[in-house]
Scaffold this active site. Structure first.
Site, PDB file in Angstrom:
ATOM      1  N   SER A 295       0.834  -1.196   0.000  1.00  0.00           N
ATOM      2  CA  SER A 295       0.000   0.000   0.000  1.00  0.00           C
ATOM      3  C   SER A 295       0.871   1.250   0.000  1.00  0.00           C
ATOM      4  O   SER A 295       1.977   1.253   0.566  1.00  0.00           O
ATOM      5  CB  SER A 295      -0.848  -0.024   1.270  1.00  0.00           C
TER       6      SER A 295
ATOM      7  N   LYS B 125       1.888  -3.699   6.705  1.00  0.00           N
ATOM      8  CA  LYS B 125       2.346  -3.755   5.306  1.00  0.00           C
ATOM      9  C   LYS B 125       3.855  -3.491   5.236  1.00  0.00           C
ATOM     10  O   LYS B 125       4.575  -4.151   4.498  1.00  0.00           O
ATOM     11  CB  LYS B 125       1.594  -2.731   4.452  1.00  0.00           C
TER      12      LYS B 125
ATOM     13  N   TYR C 195      -2.327  -0.878  10.812  1.00  0.00           N
ATOM     14  CA  TYR C 195      -2.561  -1.533   9.513  1.00  0.00           C
ATOM     15  C   TYR C 195      -1.391  -1.246   8.564  1.00  0.00           C
ATOM     16  O   TYR C 195      -0.804  -2.160   7.975  1.00  0.00           O
ATOM     17  CB  TYR C 195      -3.876  -1.036   8.880  1.00  0.00           C
TER      18      TYR C 195
HETATM   19  P1  NAD Z   1     -11.004  -7.289   1.136  1.00  0.00           P
HETATM   20  O1  NAD Z   1     -11.256  -7.280   2.601  1.00  0.00           O
HETATM   21  O2  NAD Z   1     -12.153  -7.107   0.230  1.00  0.00           O
HETATM   22  O3  NAD Z   1     -10.253  -8.646   0.732  1.00  0.00           O
HETATM   23  C1  NAD Z   1      -9.384  -9.325   1.596  1.00  0.00           C
HETATM   24  C2  NAD Z   1      -9.854 -10.782   1.654  1.00  0.00           C
HETATM   25  O4  NAD Z   1      -8.973 -11.503   2.515  1.00  0.00           O
HETATM   26  C3  NAD Z   1     -11.260 -10.924   2.213  1.00  0.00           C
HETATM   27  O5  NAD Z   1     -12.040 -11.708   1.321  1.00  0.00           O
HETATM   28  C4  NAD Z   1     -11.064 -11.633   3.557  1.00  0.00           C
HETATM   29  O6  NAD Z   1     -12.143 -12.491   3.846  1.00  0.00           O
HETATM   30  C5  NAD Z   1      -9.751 -12.369   3.321  1.00  0.00           C
HETATM   31  N1  NAD Z   1      -8.958 -12.641   4.526  1.00  0.00           N
HETATM   32  C6  NAD Z   1      -8.610 -11.779   5.511  1.00  0.00           C
HETATM   33  N2  NAD Z   1      -7.855 -12.407   6.425  1.00  0.00           N
HETATM   34  C7  NAD Z   1      -7.702 -13.690   6.012  1.00  0.00           C
HETATM   35  C8  NAD Z   1      -7.042 -14.822   6.525  1.00  0.00           C
HETATM   36  N3  NAD Z   1      -6.393 -14.776   7.678  1.00  0.00           N
HETATM   37  N4  NAD Z   1      -7.095 -15.978   5.844  1.00  0.00           N
HETATM   38  C9  NAD Z   1      -7.776 -16.053   4.667  1.00  0.00           C
HETATM   39  N5  NAD Z   1      -8.436 -15.018   4.140  1.00  0.00           N
HETATM   40  C10 NAD Z   1      -8.404 -13.844   4.798  1.00  0.00           C
HETATM   41  O7  NAD Z   1      -9.866  -6.201   0.859  1.00  0.00           O
HETATM   42  P2  NAD Z   1      -9.297  -5.649  -0.529  1.00  0.00           P
HETATM   43  O8  NAD Z   1      -9.640  -4.210  -0.628  1.00  0.00           O
HETATM   44  O9  NAD Z   1      -9.643  -6.557  -1.626  1.00  0.00           O
HETATM   45  O10 NAD Z   1      -7.745  -5.732  -0.206  1.00  0.00           O
HETATM   46  C11 NAD Z   1      -6.931  -6.809  -0.652  1.00  0.00           C
HETATM   47  C12 NAD Z   1      -5.507  -6.569  -0.185  1.00  0.00           C
HETATM   48  O11 NAD Z   1      -5.043  -5.340  -0.716  1.00  0.00           O
HETATM   49  C13 NAD Z   1      -5.373  -6.455   1.323  1.00  0.00           C
HETATM   50  O12 NAD Z   1      -4.171  -7.084   1.729  1.00  0.00           O
HETATM   51  C14 NAD Z   1      -5.302  -4.962   1.567  1.00  0.00           C
HETATM   52  O13 NAD Z   1      -4.594  -4.639   2.736  1.00  0.00           O
HETATM   53  C15 NAD Z   1      -4.549  -4.505   0.321  1.00  0.00           C
HETATM   54  N6  NAD Z   1      -4.794  -3.095  -0.010  1.00  0.00           N
HETATM   55  C16 NAD Z   1      -6.074  -2.653  -0.124  1.00  0.00           C
HETATM   56  C17 NAD Z   1      -6.315  -1.312  -0.437  1.00  0.00           C
HETATM   57  C18 NAD Z   1      -7.719  -0.769  -0.510  1.00  0.00           C
HETATM   58  O14 NAD Z   1      -7.896   0.440  -0.348  1.00  0.00           O
HETATM   59  N7  NAD Z   1      -8.734  -1.590  -0.772  1.00  0.00           N
HETATM   60  C19 NAD Z   1      -5.225  -0.449  -0.645  1.00  0.00           C
HETATM   61  C20 NAD Z   1      -3.929  -0.950  -0.527  1.00  0.00           C
HETATM   62  C21 NAD Z   1      -3.732  -2.289  -0.204  1.00  0.00           C
HETATM   63  C1  WQD Z   2      -9.660   9.459   0.758  1.00  0.00           C
HETATM   64  C2  WQD Z   2      -9.878  10.958   0.907  1.00  0.00           C
HETATM   65  C3  WQD Z   2     -10.141  11.638   3.192  1.00  0.00           C
HETATM   66  C4  WQD Z   2     -13.882   9.473   3.841  1.00  0.00           C
HETATM   67  C5  WQD Z   2      -6.880   4.617   3.042  1.00  0.00           C
HETATM   68  C6  WQD Z   2      -5.783   3.896   3.780  1.00  0.00           C
HETATM   69  C7  WQD Z   2      -4.733   3.427   2.820  1.00  0.00           C
HETATM   70  C8  WQD Z   2      -5.333   2.619   1.672  1.00  0.00           C
HETATM   71  C9  WQD Z   2      -6.503   3.300   1.053  1.00  0.00           C
HETATM   72  C10 WQD Z   2      -5.161   0.277   2.199  1.00  0.00           C
HETATM   73  C11 WQD Z   2      -9.105  11.572   2.065  1.00  0.00           C
HETATM   74  C12 WQD Z   2     -11.414  11.877   2.414  1.00  0.00           C
HETATM   75  C13 WQD Z   2     -12.739  10.007   3.285  1.00  0.00           C
HETATM   76  C14 WQD Z   2     -14.946  10.344   4.189  1.00  0.00           C
HETATM   77  C15 WQD Z   2     -13.647  12.203   3.373  1.00  0.00           C
HETATM   78  N1  WQD Z   2      -5.835   1.341   2.127  1.00  0.00           N
HETATM   79  N2  WQD Z   2     -12.635  11.343   3.056  1.00  0.00           N
HETATM   80  N3  WQD Z   2     -14.780  11.684   3.938  1.00  0.00           N
HETATM   81  O1  WQD Z   2      -7.196   7.676   3.744  1.00  0.00           O
HETATM   82  O2  WQD Z   2      -6.355   7.995   1.367  1.00  0.00           O
HETATM   83  O3  WQD Z   2      -6.331   5.751   2.383  1.00  0.00           O
HETATM   84  O4  WQD Z   2      -7.434   3.732   2.048  1.00  0.00           O
HETATM   85  O5  WQD Z   2      -3.985   0.111   2.089  1.00  0.00           O
HETATM   86  O6  WQD Z   2      -3.838   2.674   3.561  1.00  0.00           O
HETATM   87  O7  WQD Z   2      -5.229   4.767   4.737  1.00  0.00           O
HETATM   88  O8  WQD Z   2      -8.497   6.752   1.772  1.00  0.00           O
HETATM   89  O9  WQD Z   2     -10.861   6.659   1.123  1.00  0.00           O
HETATM   90  O10 WQD Z   2     -10.277   6.920   3.566  1.00  0.00           O
HETATM   91  O11 WQD Z   2      -9.878   8.824   2.010  1.00  0.00           O
HETATM   92  O12 WQD Z   2     -13.565  13.410   3.171  1.00  0.00           O
HETATM   93  O13 WQD Z   2     -15.994   9.919   4.715  1.00  0.00           O
HETATM   94  O14 WQD Z   2     -11.262  11.179   1.204  1.00  0.00           O
HETATM   95  O15 WQD Z   2      -9.903  12.680   4.109  1.00  0.00           O
HETATM   96  O16 WQD Z   2      -8.735  12.871   1.660  1.00  0.00           O
HETATM   97  P1  WQD Z   2      -7.056   7.158   2.386  1.00  0.00           P
HETATM   98  P2  WQD Z   2      -9.956   7.219   2.151  1.00  0.00           P
END
Ligand code: NAD
Ligand code: WQD
Length: 324
Positions: free
Chosen positions: A125, A154, A150
């Protein structure tokens, strides 16, 4: 040879499975403990692609389950999405987050090693950059101090992968740093549907649009940005999914590779709300609220390295027919 997708019924995982199948990877095994998704996603993937994936309802921390999966299948590579991802929750439950994300990844890597599968693509991330003092994030900057437990999980996992590669340089390790994933599959079958009140902007907007929540709180309008609201690099989930296909295809030599997956552009909260209203022809009520603690004003990816080394870039063309 099969590809194992952990967390494959989740938001990004399910879209990635579809794109893998749309490319040359038909033999996909999904492992998920369904803590944040449902098994029905397997049917939906089949509906979209015509391919039924083998599914294991199992936890990545479960050594026996991992052993069974690796023994029953010839797994060539793993795409590792499984993890907990709610920033706020991680502040309240840090041990759960370290146990699940870090502990689970260690078990997975141990099983991979045992079964001589040494190719992994890991979901990292942009949060690992911390606050580098400049909005454009480049891979060479390295990791900073993440703003939540969180984010730290990562960063710790990236460090574990680096140590592993140093000790065993026959691994192929791809670390993909996602920016802000949004959007859904054009079929309307897959998308993001978080349980409870969403933390992230886009699912929150969606719930306001359908009347489930009253209004979006826009966290701060006094940032030094184009309109005072926070700016982020929002990337379509199908573009993101395709980044994983490219990483599998292109990274064939042992090494540890880090790539940003973002568009290179940033949009403000108000721009996102307005675009959502325009495209969907709905009203999204919002109010200006205080800044959210820990938020940065603006950041976006430098996606040059992914373009050069993976031949990947975001296209943002995953609209349904008829949409503007
Ligand atoms: P998500 O929660 O939709 O998907 C994650 C999946 O992993 C879920 O289906 C959950 O049931 C499964 N899971 C969690 N813990 C588990 C375990 N111990 N064993 C087996 N399965 C497990 O989330 P997502 O948005 O699809 O994210 C996928 C990956 O990408 C995550 O590692 C997340 O941290 C990373 N990521 C997400 C974002 C975002 O904003 N969505 C941004 C950066 C990184
Ligand atoms: C986006 C923008 C908020 C909600 C997070 C995690 C990051 C990654 C992605 C996994 C910001 C604004 C948000 C609301 C708002 N996840 N906002 N009102 O914070 O950039 O990143 O998700 O790895 O690790 O930290 O994403 O969608 O929460 O916010 O104004 O109700 O929207 O302030 O500017 P963020 P977000």
């Amino acid at each position: 040879m099969s590809i194992l997708v952990t967390g494959g019924t989740g938001y990004i995982g399910s879209h990635t499975v579809v794109e893998l199948i749309n490319n040359k990877y038909k033999d996909i095994i999904i492992m998920d403990n369904l803590c944040n998704s449902s098994e029905g996603v397997i049917d939906k993937i089949e509906k979209i692609t015509g391919v039924r994936c083998k599914f294991y309802n199992a936890d990545i921390r479960d050594e026996k389950a991992l052993d069974k999966i690796f023994s029953e299948n010839k797994i060539e590579a793993v795409i590792h999405f499984a993890g907990l991802k709610a920033v706020g929750e991680s502040v309240k439950k840090p041990l759960e987050y370290y146990d699940n994300n870090v502990g689970g990844t260690i078990k997975l890597l141990q099983a991979m090693k045992k079964h001589e599968c040494k190719k992994i693509v890991f979901s990292s991330s942009a949060t690992v950059y911390g606050d580098p003092g400049t909005p454009k994030y480049v891979e060479e900057m390295g990791r900073g101090i993440a703003s939540s437990p969180y984010g730290e999980t990562k960063a710790v996992i990236e460090g574990i992968l680096e140590s592993l590669y140093k000790a065993e340089p026959d691994w192929i390790i791809s670390i993909l740093r996602y920016f802000n994933p949004i959007g859904a599959h054009k079929s309307g079958l897959l998308g993001e549907d978080p349980k409870g009140i969403p933390n992230n902007l886009m699912p929150y907007i969606q719930k306001v649009a359908i009347g489930e929540l009253k209004e979006v709180s826009v966290y701060g309008d006094d940032y030094d940005t184009k309109d005072g609201t926070g700016e982020r690099d929002y990337i379509h989930v199908v573009d993101l999914a395709n980044g994983h296909v490219k990483a599998l295809e292109k990274l064939n030599k042992p090494g540890i590779y880090i790539h940003n997956l973002g568009t290179g552009n940033s949009y403000s909260v108000l721009e996102i709300i307005k675009a959502f209203e325009r495209v969907n022809n709905v009203k999204v009520n919002y109010k200006i609220a205080p800044r959210r603690p820990g938020d940065l004003s603006k950041f976006y990816a430098d996606p040059t390295k992914a373009k050069k080394e993976l031949g990947w870039e975001a296209t943002n063309r995953h609209r349904r027919y008829g949409e503007r």
